[in-house]
Scaffold this active site. Sequence first.
Site, PDB file in Angstrom:
ATOM      1  N   HIS A   1     -10.489   0.805  -2.970  1.00 18.86           N
ATOM      2  CA  HIS A   1     -11.872   0.886  -2.473  1.00 18.86           C
ATOM      3  C   HIS A   1     -12.809   1.548  -3.483  1.00 18.86           C
ATOM      4  CE1 HIS A   1     -10.503  -0.354   1.425  1.00 18.86           C
ATOM      5  NE2 HIS A   1      -9.876   0.769   1.734  1.00 18.86           N
TER       6      HIS A   1
ATOM      7  N   HIS B   1     -10.309   7.165   1.234  1.00 18.45           N
ATOM      8  CA  HIS B   1      -8.930   6.971   0.768  1.00 18.45           C
ATOM      9  C   HIS B   1      -8.880   5.889  -0.295  1.00 18.45           C
ATOM     10  CE1 HIS B   1      -9.467   3.898   3.884  1.00 18.45           C
ATOM     11  NE2 HIS B   1      -8.589   3.175   3.201  1.00 18.45           N
TER      12      HIS B   1
ATOM     13  N   ASP C   1       0.792  -1.248   0.000  1.00 15.99           N
ATOM     14  CA  ASP C   1       0.000   0.000   0.000  1.00 15.99           C
ATOM     15  C   ASP C   1       0.825   1.300   0.000  1.00 15.99           C
ATOM     16  OD1 ASP C   1      -1.920  -1.946   0.258  1.00 15.99           O
ATOM     17  OD2 ASP C   1      -2.898  -1.091   2.001  1.00 15.99           O
TER      18      ASP C   1
ATOM     19  N   CYS D   1      -2.032  -2.454   7.571  1.00 17.53           N
ATOM     20  CA  CYS D   1      -1.938  -3.384   6.444  1.00 17.53           C
ATOM     21  C   CYS D   1      -0.657  -4.202   6.453  1.00 17.53           C
ATOM     22  CB  CYS D   1      -2.152  -2.637   5.136  1.00 17.53           C
ATOM     23  SG  CYS D   1      -3.880  -2.106   5.007  1.00 17.53           S
TER      24      CYS D   1
ATOM     25  N   LYS E   1      -6.956  -5.029  -3.237  1.00 11.91           N
ATOM     26  CA  LYS E   1      -7.715  -5.520  -2.078  1.00 11.91           C
ATOM     27  C   LYS E   1      -8.660  -4.430  -1.599  1.00 11.91           C
ATOM     28  CE  LYS E   1      -4.182  -4.066   1.211  1.00 11.91           C
ATOM     29  NZ  LYS E   1      -4.940  -3.089   1.996  1.00 11.91           N
TER      30      LYS E   1
ATOM     31  N   ASP F   1      -4.557  -0.811  -1.775  1.00  9.65           N
ATOM     32  CA  ASP F   1      -5.867  -0.653  -1.177  1.00  9.65           C
ATOM     33  C   ASP F   1      -6.728  -0.059  -2.300  1.00  9.65           C
ATOM     34  OD1 ASP F   1      -7.053  -1.117   1.333  1.00  9.65           O
ATOM     35  OD2 ASP F   1      -6.973   1.012   1.877  1.00  9.65           O
TER      36      ASP F   1
HETATM   37  C1  VGL Z   1      -4.711   0.974   5.609  1.00  6.69           C
HETATM   38  C2  VGL Z   1      -6.229   2.010   6.973  1.00  6.69           C
HETATM   39  C3  VGL Z   1      -7.226   1.806   6.063  1.00  6.69           C
HETATM   40  C4  VGL Z   1      -3.289   0.543   5.379  1.00  6.69           C
HETATM   41  C5  VGL Z   1      -5.697   0.748   4.672  1.00  6.69           C
HETATM   42  O1  VGL Z   1      -2.872   0.409   4.202  1.00  6.69           O
HETATM   43  O2  VGL Z   1      -2.559   0.334   6.384  1.00  6.69           O
HETATM   44  N1  VGL Z   1      -4.985   1.593   6.755  1.00  6.69           N
HETATM   45  N2  VGL Z   1      -6.956   1.173   4.908  1.00  6.69           N
HETATM   46 ZN    ZN Z   2      -8.389   1.136   3.290  1.00  6.66          ZN
END
Ligand code: VGL
Ligand code: ZN
Length: 206
Positions: free
Chosen positions: A53, A85, A9, A152, A108, A51
């Site tokens: 979404h 995000h 990420d 993550c 993901k 990430d």
């Molecule tokens: C993450 C919070 C929400 C991460 C992803 O990549 O650590 N943290 N979504």
């Molecule tokens: Zn996230």
Amino acid sequence: MNKALLIVDVQNDFCEGGSLEVKNSSNIIPVINKLIDKFKQRSYPVIATKDWHPSNHRSFASVSGGKIGELGVLNGIPQIWWPDHCIQGTPGAELHPDLKPVDTIIHKGSDPEVDSYSGFFSASGQPTNLEDLLKKQEIDTLYIVGLATDYCVKFTVLDALSLGYKVFVVKDGCQGVNLNSEDSELALSKMKKKGAVILPSTKLEI
Ligand code: VGL
Ligand code: ZN
């Protein structure tokens, strides 16, 4: 031993100026780039997770009506409410522009109803393509870096250990959110307790 580098990420929204900015995250980019070079020199795979979404993802405080940073429940699973995000197709979801190219990207967190901190499984246990990819390449050893140490990275490392991978976490290649100031240190202790080797990039031998 077949090794791979797994970069978790390292996306604009988690970097400085992003909507879920991890402080000092830009420090990890040169460390990771050196690792990318080393792995590529040896023809070892370099994999990144994203990430990814939809805009109506229910981990977003704006969607679920919770307060940012507070703990709630999403479909029976404890859930921290985050700012919007890494929305699919937006600049915030892109990998940091200074990061060197990777071989494969694993997405993901695409199901709006379930969060997915781990690169392997969502919170409800749905697998991503990561394990299949590693199996096809007969990878048994992972070097893991990225964002965020306390979310993550932590969940990806713990799942990798449960799946039987040998796991090295490169500490200066990771950075944490630290909603509480000790979260990253606690996360690293837990990873170590479960069998991960935590080491600085200077001590890495591949
Ligand atoms: C993450 C919070 C929400 C991460 C992803 O990549 O650590 N943290 N979504
Ligand atoms: Zn996230």
